[in-house]
Write a protein that holds these residues in place. Structure first.
Motif, PDB file in Angstrom:
ATOM      1  N   LYS A 122      66.108  81.181  42.381  1.00 28.43           N
ATOM      2  CA  LYS A 122      66.820  81.567  43.607  1.00 28.43           C
ATOM      3  C   LYS A 122      67.937  82.550  43.298  1.00 28.43           C
ATOM      4  N   GLN A 123      68.684  82.288  42.219  1.00 25.85           N
ATOM      5  CA  GLN A 123      69.813  83.153  41.877  1.00 25.85           C
ATOM      6  C   GLN A 123      69.352  84.537  41.443  1.00 25.85           C
ATOM      7  N   LYS A 124      68.185  84.589  40.814  1.00 20.97           N
ATOM      8  CA  LYS A 124      67.658  85.868  40.332  1.00 20.97           C
ATOM      9  C   LYS A 124      67.413  86.852  41.468  1.00 20.97           C
ATOM     10  N   GLU A 125      67.229  86.318  42.683  1.00 17.07           N
ATOM     11  CA  GLU A 125      67.027  87.189  43.842  1.00 17.07           C
ATOM     12  C   GLU A 125      68.238  88.084  44.104  1.00 17.07           C
ATOM     13  N   GLY A 126      69.399  87.720  43.535  1.00 17.44           N
ATOM     14  CA  GLY A 126      70.596  88.527  43.705  1.00 17.44           C
ATOM     15  C   GLY A 126      70.778  89.587  42.638  1.00 17.44           C
ATOM     16  N   PHE A 127      69.849  89.676  41.679  1.00 14.75           N
ATOM     17  CA  PHE A 127      69.972  90.682  40.622  1.00 14.75           C
ATOM     18  C   PHE A 127      69.468  92.026  41.153  1.00 14.75           C
ATOM     19  N   PRO A 128      70.274  93.085  41.077  1.00 16.42           N
ATOM     20  CA  PRO A 128      69.794  94.410  41.489  1.00 16.42           C
ATOM     21  C   PRO A 128      68.560  94.817  40.684  1.00 16.42           C
ATOM     22  N   ALA A 129      67.710  95.639  41.280  1.00 17.89           N
ATOM     23  CA  ALA A 129      66.433  96.008  40.665  1.00 17.89           C
ATOM     24  C   ALA A 129      66.609  96.744  39.337  1.00 17.89           C
ATOM     25  N   ASP A 130      67.723  97.471  39.178  1.00 16.17           N
ATOM     26  CA  ASP A 130      67.881  98.300  37.988  1.00 16.17           C
ATOM     27  C   ASP A 130      68.640  97.612  36.846  1.00 16.17           C
ATOM     28  N   ILE A 131      68.977  96.326  36.994  1.00 15.30           N
ATOM     29  CA  ILE A 131      69.750  95.653  35.951  1.00 15.30           C
ATOM     30  C   ILE A 131      68.801  95.065  34.901  1.00 15.30           C
ATOM     31  N   ARG A 132      69.191  95.154  33.639  1.00 12.80           N
ATOM     32  CA  ARG A 132      68.405  94.562  32.559  1.00 12.80           C
ATOM     33  C   ARG A 132      68.743  93.076  32.461  1.00 12.80           C
ATOM     34  N   ILE A 133      67.712  92.249  32.355  1.00 15.05           N
ATOM     35  CA  ILE A 133      67.897  90.801  32.328  1.00 15.05           C
ATOM     36  C   ILE A 133      67.535  90.262  30.948  1.00 15.05           C
ATOM     37  N   ILE A 134      68.493  89.560  30.356  1.00 11.18           N
ATOM     38  CA  ILE A 134      68.249  88.869  29.082  1.00 11.18           C
ATOM     39  C   ILE A 134      68.128  87.381  29.406  1.00 11.18           C
ATOM     40  N   GLY A 135      66.929  86.842  29.282  1.00 10.39           N
ATOM     41  CA  GLY A 135      66.697  85.435  29.546  1.00 10.39           C
ATOM     42  C   GLY A 135      66.799  84.601  28.280  1.00 10.39           C
ATOM     43  N   VAL A 136      66.774  83.298  28.443  1.00  5.11           N
ATOM     44  CA  VAL A 136      66.825  82.367  27.303  1.00  5.11           C
ATOM     45  C   VAL A 136      65.647  81.406  27.434  1.00  5.11           C
ATOM     46  N   LYS A 137      64.697  81.498  26.525  1.00  6.31           N
ATOM     47  CA  LYS A 137      63.494  80.670  26.590  1.00  6.31           C
ATOM     48  C   LYS A 137      63.826  79.184  26.601  1.00  6.31           C
ATOM     49  N   ALA A 138      64.827  78.798  25.828  1.00  2.00           N
ATOM     50  CA  ALA A 138      65.189  77.384  25.724  1.00  2.00           C
ATOM     51  C   ALA A 138      65.552  76.781  27.073  1.00  2.00           C
ATOM     52  N   PHE A 139      66.004  77.637  28.007  1.00  2.52           N
ATOM     53  CA  PHE A 139      66.407  77.150  29.328  1.00  2.52           C
ATOM     54  C   PHE A 139      65.476  77.657  30.436  1.00  2.52           C
ATOM     55  N   SER A 141      64.734  80.551  31.485  1.00  2.00           N
ATOM     56  CA  SER A 141      65.194  81.694  32.280  1.00  2.00           C
ATOM     57  C   SER A 141      64.522  82.956  31.711  1.00  2.00           C
ATOM     58  N   LYS A 142      63.599  83.495  32.475  1.00  3.76           N
ATOM     59  CA  LYS A 142      62.800  84.624  32.006  1.00  3.76           C
ATOM     60  C   LYS A 142      63.469  85.946  32.362  1.00  3.76           C
ATOM     61  N   GLY A 143      63.460  86.872  31.408  1.00  4.68           N
ATOM     62  CA  GLY A 143      64.066  88.173  31.635  1.00  4.68           C
ATOM     63  C   GLY A 143      63.197  89.292  31.127  1.00  4.68           C
ATOM     64  N   ASP A 144      63.713  90.516  31.195  1.00  8.43           N
ATOM     65  CA  ASP A 144      63.012  91.666  30.617  1.00  8.43           C
ATOM     66  C   ASP A 144      62.960  91.531  29.102  1.00  8.43           C
ATOM     67  N   VAL A 145      64.012  90.903  28.569  1.00 15.41           N
ATOM     68  CA  VAL A 145      64.142  90.648  27.142  1.00 15.41           C
ATOM     69  C   VAL A 145      64.559  89.191  26.996  1.00 15.41           C
ATOM     70  N   GLN A 146      64.105  88.535  25.934  1.00 18.10           N
ATOM     71  CA  GLN A 146      64.483  87.141  25.722  1.00 18.10           C
ATOM     72  C   GLN A 146      65.491  87.037  24.569  1.00 18.10           C
TER      73      GLN A 146
END
Length: 552
Positions: A122-139, A141-146
């Motif tokens: 739900k919170q990810k819906e607030g991320f602008p389209a052009d922002i790079r997302i670093i997720g953490v597999k342990a939690f 949270s999926k991103g462009d980069v882990q």
């Protein structure tokens, strides 16, 4: 006081990594099992993440947001960002997508590290389209980069970025009891001066055992736990969840424990559920049982070793401090804010005056306006609000003092007493101003009440909006109403005529961070309550009973 040489969090952290590499720095529970990182391991992780940020094209001075509940990765990310030279933008992990988006856009963050979160999708819906997302597999949270991939794919950064003392290293968006959050800019110098001044004066011991559970995105937890550990070689444990909080705290037994008033009220309620006040008084009156009981309670709470126990963020009733003192727990109130980087007032161990927030740290200049507003000047004061020069100018007076917005006065011994908030004052239809904070603090000594907000705009006398604690909800209505009315009559005898509470309104709807009625630091958002309930004040006021129950 002799000024200590300037340093930085990264320098202090690497000092401990060099001098005690195999000592545990971070400890967090995953599925009930403690996982640890030594100083050397943590330093290696930080250096690799810092290089990973560089490999993503992030340059010194770029902003990178950090959205996560407290965990080891939060601390590592903060230190890695300092090593990479990027400016950190911590975000409260309970914020909605809309609030997150407004901060990310306003701060011009180019990337976001998304860690331990309860509602990531739900919170990810607030991320602008052009922002790079670093997720953490342990939690999950999926991103462009882990995060884990950055650790594997990058060598440690060759040399941490060399910040200038006056460089802004973080922008902290306030939780905001009124209005939109504002980005408070703090420099390397302001953070360094606060920790170095506080360490010998409070004092903060070397190699402390610490427990982190209040939001690290809040200035108090970041300074008192994270940076205290970084500067003084501390060992930080985390809570896995709300359900495991008590167990994790008891397992840690920290040297320093910081809580907001609501938590102290909750602790007391739990103790009294197991041991009613009359029985507690009896046991405490017997010398042998007194010592055994105090030790057992302190150990069960996790406070058997705590030499510095702190309450802040809102006033704690003197009566509550006295109650805990009988159990051998000496709660020291402190006072600071994001804008002054908590270069502030503290009661100290051995010099603790109940009902006050203590005396200032050395170098803090304090004065009062004609309206008794507290104003402060120190090396901890913010550089300003990010991209808000007009709001920044409004926060400082002609002599450069920060306007705190709090009303207070010094007692005969030089201890500061907070008596209210400038913006919280309201006028009844009799034209009399009311400062609600002291009245609310007094009412919260009743452990059947969870939250209190005294209001009165447009009605002749103030009324108190309250929610019930778990113990209050279990009471028979007749007995509960009788006790609340009796307490109100006692309280009213201590108040001026225009301040006296006319009604107590029990609201069924709880005030939470999730429904927008509490800030992430658990302070009541008075203006949001007013939006919902102000139209009902006249109707409640006209009721024939003193206690009104609203089931809406």
């Amino acid at each position: 006081m002799i000024a200590m040489p300037a340093s930085s969090p990264v320098q202090r952290f690497l000092h401990w990594a060099d001098t005690c590499p195999n000592d545990v720095f971070l400890r967090q529970p995953i599925n009930g099992q403690w996982q640890t990182l030594t100083f050397a391991q943590a330093a290696d992780h930080c250096k690799r993440i810092a290089q990973g940020l560089r490999s993503m094209g992030l340059q010194p001075g770029d902003k990178v947001a950090l959205l996560s509940k407290n965990c080891s990765e939060w601390i590592l990310a903060d230190l890695a960002m300092m090593m990479a030279g990027v400016i950190s933008v911590p975000i409260y992990p309970t914020l909605t997508a809309h609030s997150i988006e407004s901060i990310l856009v306003h701060s011009e963050s180019k990337a976001i590290i998304a860690g331990k979160l309860d509602q990531y999708d739900k919170q990810k819906e607030g991320f602008p389209a052009d922002i790079r997302i670093i997720g953490v597999k342990a939690f999950n949270s999926k991103g462009d980069v882990q995060w884990e991939d950055l650790l594997v794919q990058n060598e440690p950064i060759a040399a941490p970025f060399a910040w200038d003392l006056q460089d802004v290293i973080t922008i902290i968006y306030t939780s905001g009891t009124t209005g939109a959050p504002k980005g408070v800019m703090h420099t390397l110098h302001s953070i360094d001066r606060v920790i170095q001044t506080a360490t010998p004066e409070i004092p903060l011991i070397q190699r402390p055992t610490l427990f982190s559970y209040l939001p690290l995105s809040h200035i108090a937890e970041r300074m008192g736990i994270e940076l205290n550990a970084v500067y003084n070689g501390g060992f930080i444990s985390f809570a896995e969840s709300l359900d495991s909080f008590a167990e994790n705290l008891a397992d840690t037994q920290p040297d320093i424990f910081f809580a907001v008033p609501r938590i102290w009220i909750k602790f007391r309620e739990k103790i009294l559920q197991k041991l009613p006040q009359k029985k507690l008084n009896l046991f405490l009156s017997i010398p042998i049982l007194n010592n055994l009981l105090r030790k057992k309670i302190k150990t069960s709470l996790g406070l058997s070793k705590a030499y510095f126990v702190v309450s802040a963020a809102a006033p704690l009733a003197k009566e509550v401090q006295e109650w805990y003192k009988k159990l051998g727990i000496d709660i020291c109130q402190a006072y600071g804010m994001t804008e002054d980087c908590v270069y502030a007032h503290f009661n100290r161990p051995g010099s603790n005056k109940f009902g006050t927030v203590g005396k200032p740290l050395s170098g803090l200049q304090v004065k009062f306006s004609d309206e008794k507003e507290i104003r402060v000047k120190s090396e901890g004061n913010m550089q300003g609000y990010y991209k808000e020069p007009a709001m920044t100018a409004d926060m400082f007076d002609e002599e450069g003092y920060l306007k705190t917005g709090d009303i207070g006065e010094l007692d005969a011994d030089g201890y500061l007493m907070i008596t209210g908030r400038v913006k919280d004052q309201f006028k009844t239809d009799k034209g009399k101003y009311i400062a609600p904070a002291p009245i609310e603090t007094s009412m919260l000594t009743n452990h059947h009440l969870e939250q209190v907000c005294v209001v009165g705009t447009g009605i002749p006398q103030p009324i108190a909006l309250v929610t019930l604690s778990d113990s209050g909800k279990m009471q028979q209505q007749e007995a509960l109403f009788a006790q609340l009315e009796a307490d109100m009559q006692v309280l009213n005898k201590t108040l001026e005529k225009h301040e006296r509470i006319e009604k107590i309104v029990i609201l069924e709807k709880s005030w939470t961070v999730e429904n927008g009625l509490l800030t992430p630091s658990l302070k009541v958002k008075r203006n949001e309550l007013e939006k919902i309930y102000l139209p009902h004040y006249p109707m409640w006021y006209s009721k024939p009973t003193t206690i009104v129950r609203d089931n809406g």
